[in-house]
Design an enzyme around this catalytic site. Structure first.
Site, PDB file in Angstrom:
ATOM      1  N   ASP B  82      30.857  48.457  52.485  1.00 39.00           N
ATOM      2  CA  ASP B  82      30.823  47.639  51.122  1.00 39.00           C
ATOM      3  C   ASP B  82      29.922  46.975  50.751  1.00 39.00           C
ATOM      4  OD1 ASP B  82      30.114  47.799  48.570  1.00 39.00           O
ATOM      5  OD2 ASP B  82      32.169  47.923  48.133  1.00 39.00           O
ATOM      6  N   TRP B 107      40.427  44.309  56.508  1.00 40.42           N
ATOM      7  CA  TRP B 107      41.583  45.818  56.257  1.00 40.42           C
ATOM      8  C   TRP B 107      40.672  46.194  57.077  1.00 40.42           C
ATOM      9  CZ3 TRP B 107      39.029  50.993  54.983  1.00 40.42           C
ATOM     10  CH2 TRP B 107      37.947  50.963  54.303  1.00 40.42           C
ATOM     11  N   ASP B 126      35.174  39.714  54.621  1.00 41.17           N
ATOM     12  CA  ASP B 126      34.467  39.381  54.249  1.00 41.17           C
ATOM     13  C   ASP B 126      34.307  37.935  54.669  1.00 41.17           C
ATOM     14  OD1 ASP B 126      33.853  41.721  52.232  1.00 41.17           O
ATOM     15  OD2 ASP B 126      35.389  40.355  51.001  1.00 41.17           O
ATOM     16  N   ASN B 154      37.825  48.943  50.177  1.00 37.23           N
ATOM     17  CA  ASN B 154      36.425  48.308  50.444  1.00 37.23           C
ATOM     18  C   ASN B 154      36.157  47.227  49.475  1.00 37.23           C
ATOM     19  OD1 ASN B 154      34.461  49.673  49.182  1.00 37.23           O
ATOM     20  ND2 ASN B 154      33.800  50.394  51.232  1.00 37.23           N
ATOM     21  N   ASP B 155      36.614  47.371  47.941  1.00 42.04           N
ATOM     22  CA  ASP B 155      36.233  46.657  46.752  1.00 42.04           C
ATOM     23  C   ASP B 155      36.825  45.488  47.084  1.00 42.04           C
ATOM     24  OD1 ASP B 155      34.884  48.965  45.724  1.00 42.04           O
ATOM     25  OD2 ASP B 155      36.603  50.135  45.552  1.00 42.04           O
TER      26      ASP B 155
END
Lengths: 392, 178, 189
Positions: B82, B107, B126, B154-155
């Site tokens: 995402d 993750w 990230d 994924n947020d």
């Protein structure tokens, strides 16, 4: 900027920029002598009293993620009346009477780097003046904003902010003392559903529900309800139709099951799941999806859900329709066809409610719930995400 | 030859759509294009029974996952990714763009490689420390769970331990073959 | 994150070709032979270009990778906010409370794994990352022990952890609780 502008003006008046500034100079000269230094005096606008059809739109501004924003919209007039500027992945909450607005925020001293600070900013709901900044010494959970990561107790007394550090807890800030009071541990759980001035429920990773009550010293007593959904195969979405004043909640699962609960007492009463979908709906491939994909008209316990056709794991796909259900009987009352698919929705809590939908264009499209007709469309922002209405 | 041309077109189209359109439109367009050209990718039979049930399998079929262009949303590793692709920001799926730093945390999800039919574990972490890159926004949600199950969400800003918690772009490193 | 950890990671991420560095997150431990996958057999533009050798993971190692590794790291050592497993977690098994505690950590207790798989995962993890710290007569976890420990949930993880560590000091397993400190101050990240 102002200084530069003045010197240009002076230069123009002196006639040294004759060619380039003719129009400007002429206009200035045309003013009567005694009016030259008067002009308009600036005033500062103040919002009218809060009303149910005012919408507060939280935008993380993804391309510039360190500068969140709140747009304040008169949903009945399709008019922008003010904004709040925030920091990194801000969360937002409204006082129950809308007299104050809160941004849960994170900044770095040098923009994207330097010393990190986390705090809640208190804004006056009408002047939008900043009344206080209250530090969150434990930090806050940094995630694309979801409503239940930060909230306010139904009496307006405590602001609650979720942490994952990586142990999970809730920071408590007293709005009257304007002070951080401490953290409540909620091991292995997330999402905050406050249902009293000293009580919240939270959803845990194994599908259990933890209800936490705290006293003045933040000593907690807890109650746990056994798994009420299958957190591995059919998890509940993070957004729910929630009425904190009545302690009523309807969770929706990825596969379109609704689990309703009464959280108004220390021991919740959790209902049996029921499906949004008939056999025919399932055959057609309908399922719930989006971001803030469900809401409730609290006075009538009607549930509004964004629906699309898609396979499993399309749970963030925007909705093409909003389906309306009676929260008491589970009966479907209406299907509202959206002119533009939507990621988030909210509803005004008055007797003649409007439905507000956030599209990906992006725009805010407003519908009248009574007839499903469009009231208007407004385009603003780059990536607006969450919608808040008074009493929501 | 014909297939090569189609492949090229397909690649270019997916890259362009990935950059300019929302994923929803992107998927719809891909679907239409694929149906029209009757070139739905034929996936090798999944190696394990488990793989057939894996959320990544459905995604790979739906978007026509490919293994050659990391700048497109349908690159096979992005089934649960995402955000902005580091590949479009001066980095790669396992390389942070200059001046940003990878988080040691991530993750871990799994995606189907469409060309060998095997599942691979993917670490979604990230690259951090500067403002968001704002190129190639993609949204994959295969197997993605709410934040009360943070190991599969994924947020969350997966920048813990990075130079700062400011999100720059999303990467997807292969952890292993299952 | 420690400096050496950071530079190791940076080395992993920045070495190699311009478009993509090697992404081989090395197999969990040199002492444990994971089967490796021939890069030529992996249909992926970058794996082939860089010759990245991937581990093949299965069983308890796969469960660790899917449920734990994201935060605890493939080496059992990650950011300062996450308690370190490497060279440490085995110490907990020196007391009955400690044995129960590492099952009762919320993300372990609530993991979507059966008691048997969780027992296998714990045994693998303890030997993989902290074999040297296990007691000489270490008894592997059984399904029944895990099932029993899972019936008790912790009210405060932070308090319980402290109690268990104080107990290890009293037993003489460690001389000081300082070995177990980790940053809990999120202002650090």
């Amino acid at each position: 900027m102002e200084r530069a502008f003045l010197s240009v003006a002076v230069a123009a008046l002196l006639g040294t920029f004759a060619a380039a500034s003719t129009a400007f100079a002429d206009e200035t000269k045309a003013l009567p002598d005694d009016a030259k230094l008067m002009g308009e005096q600036h005033s500062i606008a103040i919002l009218s009293k809060p009303h149910p059809k005012r919408v507060y739109v939280l935008e993380p501004v993804f391309p510039h993620i360190v500068a969140s924003k709140v747009w304040i919209i008169e949903g009945d007039k399709q008019e922008l009346v003010g904004t709040l500027s925030g920091g990194y992945l801000s969360n937002f909450a409204l006082a129950p009477d809308n007299s104050q607005l809160y941004l849960f925020d994170t900044y770095w001293s040098k923009g994207t780097r330097g010393t990190r600070s986390d705090f809640i900013t208190f804004f006056d709901g009408q002047t939008l003046d900043i009344k206080a900044d209250v530090d969150l010494p434990k930090g806050r959970f940094l995630v694309v904003p979801k409503k239940q990561n930060a909230d306010i107790t139904p009496d307006g007394r405590y602001l609650l902010s979720y942490n994952l550090a990586p142990s999970t807890s809730v920071s408590v800030v007293d709005t009257t003392e304007r002070k951080y009071k401490g953290d409540l541990e909620i091991p292995g759980c997330g999402l905050i559903f406050p249902t009293a001035g000293n009580r919240l429920s939270t959803v845990c990773s194994d599908g259990t529900l933890l209800t936490v009550k705290w006293d003045a010293a933040l000593k907690t007593t807890t109650h746990r309800d056994g798994p009420f959904f299958d957190a591995e195969n059919d998890p509940v979405f993070e957004h729910a139709a929630f009425d904190k004043k009545k302690g009523r909640v309807h969770w929706v699962t990825y596969d379109g099951n609704i689990i309703s609960a009464d959280l108004s007492k220390d021991k919740p009463v959790i209902g049996k799941p029921w499906s949004l979908l008939s056999a025919e709906d399932k055959a057609e491939g309908w399922r719930p999806g989006g971001w803030q994909l469900i809401t409730m008209h609290q006075p009538t316990n009607r549930i509004f859900v964004l629906m699309h056709k898609g396979p499993k794991w399309t749970h963030k796909q925007p909705g093409d329709e909003v389906w309306v259900f009676d929260g008491n009987t589970g009966k479907r009352l209406d299907r509202i066809h959206l002119k533009e698919h939507a990621t988030s929705l909210a509803i005004s809590q008055d007797a003649e409610p409007y439905l507000f939908t956030q599209t990906e264009k992006p725009s805010l499209v407003t519908y009248n719930v009574a007839d499903g007709k469009e009231v208007g469309e407004m385009a603003f922002g780059i990536s607006p995400f969450l919608l808040f209405t008074a009493g929501d | 030859m014909v297939m090569q041309v189609i492949d090229k077109l397909f690649e270019r189209m997916s890259r362009r759509t990935a950059q300019k359109m929302s994923r929803r439109n992107f998927v719809a367009t891909l679907g239409a294009a694929l149906a029209g050209a009757s070139m739905l990718p034929v996936l090798p039979v999944a190696r394990k029974a488990q793989a057939a049930e894996d959320p990544g399998v459905e995604w790979a079929k739906r978007v026509g996952a490919q293994t050659t262009d990391p700048k497109a949303c349908n690159y096979w590793r992005y089934c649960s990714s995402d955000g902005y692709l580091c590949s479009c920001c001066g980095g790669g799926p396992a390389t942070c763009p200059p001046g940003s730093t990878p988080s040691p945390t991530s993750w871990v999800g799994s995606c189907l490689n469409p060309d060998d039919g095997k599942m691979y574990l993917i670490a979604y972490r990230d690259c951090c420390g500067k403002d968001s890159c704002a190129q190639c926004n993609c949204l994959g949600t295969a197997g993605e769970m709410p934040t009360y199950r943070p190991q599969l969400n994924n947020d969350i800003i997966w920048c813990f331990g990075g130079s700062s918690m400011v999100y720059h772009c999303s990467s997807a490193a292969i952890v292993g073959q299952v | 994150m420690t400096r050496s950890m950071a530079s190791a990671l940076l080395a992993i991420f920045f070495s190699g070709a311009a478009i993509s560095a090697s992404e081989s997150l090395p197999s969990a431990d040199a002492g444990t032979a994971h089967e490796s996958v021939d890069p030529a057999s992996v249909p992926d533009v970058l794996v082939r270009r860089n010759g990245t050798v991937l581990p093949r993971v299965s069983g308890a190692a796969e469960d660790y990778a899917r449920h734990c590794q994201g935060c605890h790291g493939h080496l059992g050592d990650s950011v300062v906010e996450v308690p370190r497993l490497k060279g440490r977690v085995g110490l907990f098994t020196h007391s009955a409370e400690g044995r129960a505690y590492i099952v009762q950590v919320p993300n372990v207790l609530q993991a979507h794994l059966s008691d048997a798989r969780l027992a296998a995962l714990l045994n693998w993890m303890l030997r993989e990352y902290s074999g040297a710290e296990l007691p000489g007569a270490f008894m592997p976890y059984t399904e029944a022990e895990v099932a029993l420990a899972r019936t008790h949930r912790l009210g405060s993880v932070i308090d319980r952890r402290r109690e268990v560590i104080d107990g290890l000091v009293r037993l003489g397993v460690v001389t000081s609780p300082e070995l177990f400190t980790f940053a809990t101050d999120p202002a650090r990240y």
